[in-house]
Design an enzyme around this catalytic site. Structure first.
Site, PDB file in Angstrom:
ATOM      1  N   HIS A  91       7.904  13.134 -43.045  1.00  0.00           N
ATOM      2  CA  HIS A  91       6.469  13.184 -42.772  1.00  0.00           C
ATOM      3  C   HIS A  91       6.087  14.577 -42.289  1.00  0.00           C
ATOM      4  O   HIS A  91       6.826  15.204 -41.553  1.00  0.00           O
ATOM      5  CB  HIS A  91       6.089  12.165 -41.694  1.00  0.00           C
ATOM      6  CG  HIS A  91       4.616  12.052 -41.517  1.00  0.00           C
ATOM      7  ND1 HIS A  91       3.836  11.199 -42.262  1.00  0.00           N
ATOM      8  CD2 HIS A  91       3.762  12.734 -40.713  1.00  0.00           C
ATOM      9  CE1 HIS A  91       2.578  11.350 -41.914  1.00  0.00           C
ATOM     10  NE2 HIS A  91       2.507  12.275 -40.977  1.00  0.00           N
ATOM     11  N   ASP A 170      -3.916   0.644 -38.414  1.00  0.00           N
ATOM     12  CA  ASP A 170      -4.050   2.103 -38.378  1.00  0.00           C
ATOM     13  C   ASP A 170      -5.118   2.561 -39.349  1.00  0.00           C
ATOM     14  O   ASP A 170      -5.911   3.450 -39.029  1.00  0.00           O
ATOM     15  CB  ASP A 170      -2.726   2.800 -38.706  1.00  0.00           C
ATOM     16  CG  ASP A 170      -2.921   4.304 -38.811  1.00  0.00           C
ATOM     17  OD1 ASP A 170      -3.282   4.910 -37.785  1.00  0.00           O
ATOM     18  OD2 ASP A 170      -2.761   4.873 -39.905  1.00  0.00           O
ATOM     19  N   ARG A 177     -11.546   6.935 -35.830  1.00  0.00           N
ATOM     20  CA  ARG A 177     -11.181   8.168 -35.111  1.00  0.00           C
ATOM     21  C   ARG A 177     -11.758   9.392 -35.805  1.00  0.00           C
ATOM     22  O   ARG A 177     -12.197  10.341 -35.165  1.00  0.00           O
ATOM     23  CB  ARG A 177      -9.660   8.291 -35.026  1.00  0.00           C
ATOM     24  CG  ARG A 177      -9.040   7.327 -34.014  1.00  0.00           C
ATOM     25  CD  ARG A 177      -7.530   7.315 -34.151  1.00  0.00           C
ATOM     26  NE  ARG A 177      -6.948   8.631 -33.996  1.00  0.00           N
ATOM     27  CZ  ARG A 177      -5.817   9.026 -34.582  1.00  0.00           C
ATOM     28  NH1 ARG A 177      -5.145   8.223 -35.366  1.00  0.00           N
ATOM     29  NH2 ARG A 177      -5.355  10.237 -34.367  1.00  0.00           N
ATOM     30  N   SER A 192      -0.050   6.422 -34.732  1.00  0.00           N
ATOM     31  CA  SER A 192      -0.539   6.283 -36.102  1.00  0.00           C
ATOM     32  C   SER A 192       0.562   6.656 -37.103  1.00  0.00           C
ATOM     33  O   SER A 192       0.859   5.911 -38.047  1.00  0.00           O
ATOM     34  CB  SER A 192      -1.768   7.192 -36.272  1.00  0.00           C
ATOM     35  OG  SER A 192      -2.083   7.403 -37.613  1.00  0.00           O
ATOM     36  N   LYS A 196       3.604   3.834 -39.275  1.00  0.00           N
ATOM     37  CA  LYS A 196       3.778   3.800 -40.730  1.00  0.00           C
ATOM     38  C   LYS A 196       5.233   4.090 -41.103  1.00  0.00           C
ATOM     39  O   LYS A 196       5.775   3.503 -42.042  1.00  0.00           O
ATOM     40  CB  LYS A 196       2.811   4.781 -41.398  1.00  0.00           C
ATOM     41  CG  LYS A 196       1.372   4.273 -41.299  1.00  0.00           C
ATOM     42  CD  LYS A 196       0.345   5.270 -41.797  1.00  0.00           C
ATOM     43  CE  LYS A 196       0.018   6.310 -40.769  1.00  0.00           C
ATOM     44  NZ  LYS A 196      -1.146   7.139 -41.023  1.00  0.00           N
TER      45      LYS A 196
END
Ligand code: URA
Length: 443
Positions: A91, A170, A177, A192, A196
Site C-alpha cells: 500500500h 470505510d 471525511r 482506514s 482494508k
C-alpha cells in the site's frame, strides 16, 4: 418510570462530547458508532461532528485498534485458503507519480510470491493506480472475488478495484471525511488503510508512507507517526507489516498522468533505470519478498528483484496478468498502443543553476487540470495527458534546456508552460540530492 432505551443518536452525542473534551472512548462505544453509522441509523452531520472531534483530539492506540476492527467487521474478509502461494499486499499513502505497484506486483509474482492488491482512483492531486491501469485498453478493474482469486491463481498477481463487500464502513466514512476536513487525522487514516489490508487477509503488507508536498502528509515526523500506528495495528491483527518512509517532495520518477505512468513502469520492467523511481520500487519489491519469506536476507532479495527484471520474467508476468484481466497485452511490447495526447509542449529552463525544488503538489494539480484527474466526483478523465519531468532536485540545468514536457489535448498552452515553470526553483548554489528512503520500520 420507564426510561426510553438510549438511541444511537443519544449514544453518539455523548461520545462526541467526551471526545471533544479529550477523553478516550471505550471499544464498545466505537464499535457501536461504526455499526450504527453503516446501518444508516446515524445522520451524516452527527458522524461528521464525531470525526471532527477525533481529528482535533486524536485517538489512543486502543481506540484506533477498536476503530480498525469495527471497520473490518463491517464487511467480508477475502478467503485466500484456496491459493497455493504465500500472498502479500502493498500500500502507498499516495504520491504524485506513484506507479510503484505496476512494477512491484509483476516482479514479486515472477519470483513465486503472490500479490493481491486492491486499489483506488485518484484523490486530489495524487493519481490513483486504478485510473492509471484503465489506460490499458480492455483491462477490467472490477473483478468479483471469485475472478480475483482465479487471476491470482493463474498469473500470481491481481490488481483490481476494491470489492463492495470489503470494509463498507470505510467507504461511507471516507466519503464524509473527504468533504468535512477530516482526511488528515493519523488515527483515521491508519484505521482506514489498515482495515482494508486486514480484510484482504494476505500474509503481510509493505506500506509505503510518503511525506512531502506530493503526498498525504507533509512532514517526516507525521509520516513516522502514521507508519508506527499502522505497523502496530497490523501486529495486533496478525498482519505482519513493514513500513517505508519515503520522500515525495518531488514527483516519483519522471511521468505524471495515467498512460504516461504506465509507459514509465513498463520501461522500468524492461530494465531502464528511472531516476527517483527504480531504487524505491526495487526496495519495496525486496521487502515484499522478505515478508513472505522471513529467512531471506536483504542482499539475496535485492539480487532476485534485479534478476526478475533483467531476464524478462517480470515483464512476462505483467503481460500474462493484463491478458487474464481482459486487457490488450500488446501494451507491454508496443507502448504506443496506449493513449497518446495530440500536443506535446517542451518547457525549458528560464535560467541556469541547480534545481532546488520540483514542487510535486503543483505539478500534480496541473496534471489534474490538464484532464489526468478529476475536479468533480466521478468525472471522466483523459488517460493520455500529463507531464514528463526531465530533472530532479540537485540536477544542474542550463538556460533553454528542456526541464519538462506537457502532454495535452488542447487549451491554454502558454498558461500550462507558466504553471510548470512555477513548480521549479532553480538557483545558483549547488546542493546534494535528497535521499528517497529515510527509514524502514518493522524489519
Ligand atoms: N487512503 C485511504 O485508504 N484512507 C485514508 O484515510 C487515506 C488514504
Amino acid at each position: 418510570v420507564t426510561r426510553h432505551p438510549i438511541t444511537p443518536a443519544e449514544r453518539l452525542l455523548t461520545a462526541i462530547e467526551a471526545k471533544r473534551a479529550g477523553r478516550s472512548l471505550i471499544p464498545e462505544v466505537i464499535s457501536s458508532i461504526i455499526h450504527d453509522y453503516t446501518a444508516g441509523r446515524i445522520p451524516d452531520y452527527q458522524m461528521a461532528a464525531w470525526l471532527m472531534a477525533v481529528t482535533c483530539q486524536g485517538m489512543d492506540m486502543a481506540e484506533t485498534l477498536a476503530l480498525t476492527r469495527s471497520y473490518v467487521d463491517s464487511g467480508d474478509r477475502i478467503d485466500l485458503s484456496s491459493v497455493r502461494r504465500t500472498v502479500v499486499d502493498k500500500h502507498s499513502t499516495g504520491g504524485v507519480g506513484d506507479k510503484v505497484t505496476l512494477f512491484v506486483a509483476p516482479v514479486v509474482a515472477s519470483l513465486g510470491v503472490g500479490v493481491l492488491k486492491m486499489t483506488g482512483r485518484g484523490l486530489g492531486y495524487a493519481g490513483g493506480t486504478l485510473d492509471k491501469l484503465e489506460s490499458i485498453p480492455g483491462l477490467r478493474m472490477d473483478l468479483s472475488e471469485q475472478e480475483m482469486l482465479a487471476v491470482l491463481e493463474k498469473t500470481g498477481m491481481v490488481i483490481t478495484g476494491q470489492t463492495a463487500r470489503l470494509v463498507p464502513a470505510d467507504a461511507a466514512t471516507y466519503a464524509l471525511r473527504d468533504v468535512t476536513g477530516t482526511v488528515t487525522s493519523a488515527p483515521l487514516i491508519a484505521a482506514s488503510i489498515m482495515s482494508k489490508k486486514i480484510a484482504a487477509a494476505t500474509s503481510g503488507a509493505v506500506l509505503d508512507v510518503k511525506f512531502g508536498s506530493g503526498g498525504l502528509v507533509d512532514t517526516y515526523e507525521a509520516a513516522e507517526h502514521l507508519a508506527t500506528i499502522m505497523v502496530e495495528l497490523g501486529a495486533a491483527c496478525d498482519l505482519p507489516c513493514v513500513a517505508v518512509l519515503s520522500d515525495v517532495h518531488q514527483p516519483l520518477g519522471r511521468a505524471i498522468g495515467n498512460a504516461l505512468e504506465v509507459r514509465e513502469a513498463l520501461e522500468a520492467l524492461r530494465g531502464v533505470e528511472v531516476p527517483g523511481f527504480s531504487e524505491l520500487a526495487r526496495l519495496l519489491a525486496g521487502l515484499m519478498l522478505r515478508l513472505a519469506d522471513p529467512g531471506l536476507d536483504e542482499r539475496t532479495a535485492n539480487e532476485r528483484v534485479r534478476a526478475a527484471v533483467a531476464d524478462g520474467s517480470a515483464l512476462a508476468v505483467f503481460q500474462a496478468w493484463v491478458a487474464a484481466q481482459g486487457g490488450d497485452p500488446r501494451c507491454a511490447e508496443e507502448p504506443d498502443s496506449l493513449p497518446r495526447a495530440p500536443y506535446r509542449e517542451v518547457v525549458t529552463a528560464p535560467t541556469s543553476g541547480w534545481v532546488h525544488a520540483v514542487d510535486a503538489r503543483q505539478l500534480g494539480r496541473l496534471s489534474v487540470r490538464l484532464g489526468a484527474g478529476r475536479l468533480a466526483h466521478a468525472a471522466p478523465i483523459d488517460h493520455a495527458v500529463g507531464l514528463i519531468v526531465r530533472c530532479r532536485i540537485a540536477d544542474q540545468v542550463h538556460t533553454g534546456e528542456p526541464i519538462a514536457e506537457i502532454h495535452m489535448r488542447d487549451g491554454d498552452r502558454a498558461g500550462a508552460q507558466d504553471a510548470v515553470r512555477a513548480a521549479f526553483d532553480i538557483r545558483p548554489q549547488r546542493l546534494d540530492p535528497l535521499p528517497s528512503v529515510h527509514r524502514v520500520i518493522g524489519m
